[in-house]
Each structure stands twice: as structure tokens, then as C-alpha cells.
Design a protein around this motif. Sequence first.
Motif, short mmCIF file in Angstrom:
data_model
loop_
_atom_site.label_atom_id
_atom_site.label_comp_id
_atom_site.label_asym_id
_atom_site.label_seq_id
_atom_site.Cartn_x
_atom_site.Cartn_y
_atom_site.Cartn_z
N ASP A 1 92.93 44.99 43.97
CA ASP A 1 91.85 45.97 44.12
C ASP A 1 92.07 46.74 45.42
OD1 ASP A 1 89.55 47.34 43.50
OD2 ASP A 1 88.21 45.88 44.43
N GLY A 2 91.79 48.03 45.39
CA GLY A 2 92.00 48.86 46.56
C GLY A 2 93.32 49.60 46.49
N ARG A 3 93.36 50.78 47.07
CA ARG A 3 94.53 51.64 46.98
C ARG A 3 95.78 50.98 47.57
NH1 ARG A 3 93.66 57.24 46.17
NH2 ARG A 3 91.46 57.74 45.82
N LEU B 1 95.11 53.49 35.80
CA LEU B 1 94.64 53.92 37.12
C LEU B 1 93.73 55.14 37.04
CD1 LEU B 1 97.95 53.48 39.17
CD2 LEU B 1 95.89 52.07 39.29
N THR B 2 93.99 56.05 36.10
CA THR B 2 93.16 57.26 36.01
C THR B 2 91.91 57.05 35.17
OG1 THR B 2 94.57 58.03 34.20
CG2 THR B 2 95.07 58.85 36.40
N ALA C 1 99.12 49.55 45.48
CA ALA C 1 100.40 50.19 45.78
C ALA C 1 101.45 49.16 46.19
CB ALA C 1 100.21 51.23 46.89
N TYR D 1 91.14 56.78 39.58
CA TYR D 1 91.98 57.41 40.59
C TYR D 1 92.52 58.74 40.07
CZ TYR D 1 91.91 52.93 43.09
OH TYR D 1 91.52 51.80 43.77
N ARG E 1 90.27 53.01 36.37
CA ARG E 1 89.92 52.83 37.78
C ARG E 1 89.44 54.11 38.45
NH1 ARG E 1 91.86 48.01 39.78
NH2 ARG E 1 90.38 48.50 41.46
N VAL F 1 101.58 55.66 42.83
CA VAL F 1 101.76 54.24 42.54
C VAL F 1 103.00 54.04 41.67
CG1 VAL F 1 100.79 52.24 41.32
CG2 VAL F 1 99.35 53.62 42.83
N TYR G 1 97.45 60.09 42.71
CA TYR G 1 97.54 58.69 43.14
C TYR G 1 98.26 57.85 42.09
CZ TYR G 1 96.40 53.93 44.45
OH TYR G 1 96.50 52.59 44.76
#
Length: 442
Positions: free
Chosen positions: A110-112, A50-51, A116, A56, A54, A64, A60
Motif C-alpha cells: 500500500d502506498g506509492r 493501479l488505475t 513501486a 492512480y 487503486r 510502476v 503513475y
Amino acid sequence: MLFAAPANPRIRRVVQETVGGLPRQFWWLWVSTLVNRLGAFVVTFLALYLTSERGYSPFYAGLVASLFGLGAASSAIVAGVLTDRIGRRPTLVAAQLGAALFTAVLGFADGRVAIAVVAFLVGFCNNATRPATSAIIADIVPVEDRVRAYSLNFWAINLGFGLSSAVAGVIATHGYLALFLLDALSTVLCAVVIFVRIPETKPDAPAAKSAEPAVGIVTVFRDRRFMAVVGLTLVLALVLQQGSTTLAVEMGRWGITSTQYGLVIGLNGLLIVLLQIPLTRWVEGRSRTAMLAAAALFIGWGFGLTALAGSSAWFYALTVAVWTIGEILYTPTLMGLVAELSPTHARGRYQGVYSLSWSLASFLGPAAGGLLLERAGGGVLWTACGMCGTAAAVGYVLLARRPGPAAVGGSGATAVVATAPVPPAAVATAAPVATAKAPADA
């Protein structure tokens, strides 16, 4: 037994003491666990994915991971009750198939919000396997062999984890989607092994009811000694959660690559595979309290040393080695203790509440760790881990000094963690924490 005995008499004796005398169904469960963990890539690399991949923020990524933990916490008691009501095998197979499905979906999400939500569902299904697996072992393995059986299952988990982490770091350099799909495939294979090879093991309800008083989920929460053990587990589980979340982010901040992170975190599983049985032989006959307290200190201050690691992958490896020794002493010991405290017909409920501590840690640990790392820095985060380990060690010592009933439906007024059960000589050397208790974990 699925292992062939070596020709050398001394080695043959050690192998027999370690793996001999356990039911065939246990070994099929062991194989399914190993297969599953060989492909368990996603949880370990989710924060880094994620970091780094992606883009983020660490907060975040921690959020998640916390939602993953919230899903796990939501399933703990539900799965425990289902394990006792509909059976071990259907609960376990359904949970594994669900985990496989949502893990694959997470790779495409895809998308926050979508990431989640799917992470929550993966956590729910992943953790739903824990009560059923632990209950099956307690059902089919005699009391004197349970510590050994839990230890061997823990060994399988970490053998698979060590190999998968090292390989996954290399795979991740070519794209993360393959990690999600391979993880899903290994979980499906695990479900197939369980469905084909392991019969239902739930004890007959009428026999159980005639032997022991009824135990509902509220009764478990009223078992103060058991809940004290659960609370101390939560404290250490919060620390251990940092190994697959904020540790990855911290190493990434210092320029450590995904391949290096995979090798460093894979050391955890490798050391458990190499050291678990020798350390078990060394701790045999020692105080359960001493082992749990020592394990808590190793775990807490193993993570505490991370504050000094900086950009050195070798120093990170040293810190992993320290808290891994704590895990070797702690997890199988604790799982055996939980099995001892659980009435036969309520094993699913007790295991569910026990796994709730790990699930809550999965929910609270990443978010709290991510927030501390982002707002206060690594020094504060890793020092806090050391203090949590110290607090847990003190807690086990205090708990051992307070005699009382071992569990609902149990017998005798003895301290819960003071003394390790002594197994028969034929199997005494087997468990990696044999003399202390005996997970996870998970």
C-alpha cells in the motif's frame, strides 16, 4: 515425450513432426512453463489494477510498470552471468521462488513508494528466469531442433497466457488480491517442477574452454552484429510493451471493462496457440529477413490500428489479432537466431544481454507510453508504434545486406539474418518460425 500419438496416420505424422524427437527434460521444462503462465496474472493486469482499482493516474501506472522493467533490466546480465557460473537450475529455481514471494507481497503493498519498490523486485526476479530457461533449451536440444523447441516453449507461454488472461478478467471483478496470490502459487509450482525433474545442464567448463575462446560480458557488447540484433529487438519490444500497459489504460478510458480487456488480450495467446504451427509450416524455407521484416510491420501497425478503435471491444480484438501474427513470426524466430549467435560456454551471457533488450523495453516502454497517452493522446502513441515497426523492418533488411562474422566463436562470414536454417525433413514443419530463426519471452 509427454504426448500420446493419435490413431489417424496423417495426424500422427503431423504430431510427430511437431513434437517428436525432443528430450524428456525439455518437456518437463515445457510443463513448468505452462504451469507458470497459467497463473501469470499480475503483469497483464497491473496497469488496470493501479488505475481502476487503486485510482492512480495513467502516468503513475506507467511509472510502476517502468520500475518493474528497471528491475528486469537490472537482473538480465546478473542472471546471465550466474547461469554460466553457478548453473542453470539453481539460478532458475532461486529466481522463481523470489518472484513468487514478491508477487504475493505486491498484492498487499500500500502506498506509492511501497508498490513501486515491490514492483521493482518482482521485475528483477521474473526476468532472472529468462537466461537460464533459454540456456537450458540450447544445452539439451540439438541445433537442428532448436527453432522447434523454442517455438513449442513460446506456444506453452501463450497457451497459458491466453487461458489465464480470460479467467483473470473474471476473477478481477471479485477482487484483485486473488490474482496476486494465484500468480505466486503457480510460480512456486514451476520452481518445484524444475527442481525435481530437470538436472543441471551447464556444459563442462574445461571442455568448453578447450573448444572455444573465453567470452566475457564485455566481449558480448563488442559483438556488433549481435548488438544490432539486440537493438532492433529493443525497438519492437517497446511497442509490444504497450499491450500490457497503455493498451489497458486506453481501453479503460473508453469504458471497456476488466472482463472485456481480459478477453481481448487473451485473444493474443489463443491465436498463437491456434496459428503458430500452421503458420510455421507456411513460412518454412522462406527468407529469415523477410519474416523478421514482415513481423515488425505487423507488430507496429497492429498497435497503430488501435488509434481507430474507440469504444469498440471488437475493433481492439482486431488490432490484437494483427500484432499477434507479427509475434508468431517474430519471437521464436529471433530466439533461435540468438541461440545460433551464442558460443556454447557463454550462452547465459548472450541470453542475458538479449533479454536486456526486453527488460529495457519494460522499463522505458510503459513510462514513455503512459506519458504520450496522457500528454499527446492515443493517436500520437499508436502512430508512433507503427513508425517503430517500420523502422525495425528497415533495420532487418539493412542488417541482412551486411555480411560479417555470425558471432564471437562462430564460423563463416555470412549475413546474420538473411537466410533461415533448413531443418531436416523429419522435423521441418515444427517451428512457428522455423525457417527464420529461433523466445521469449518471455
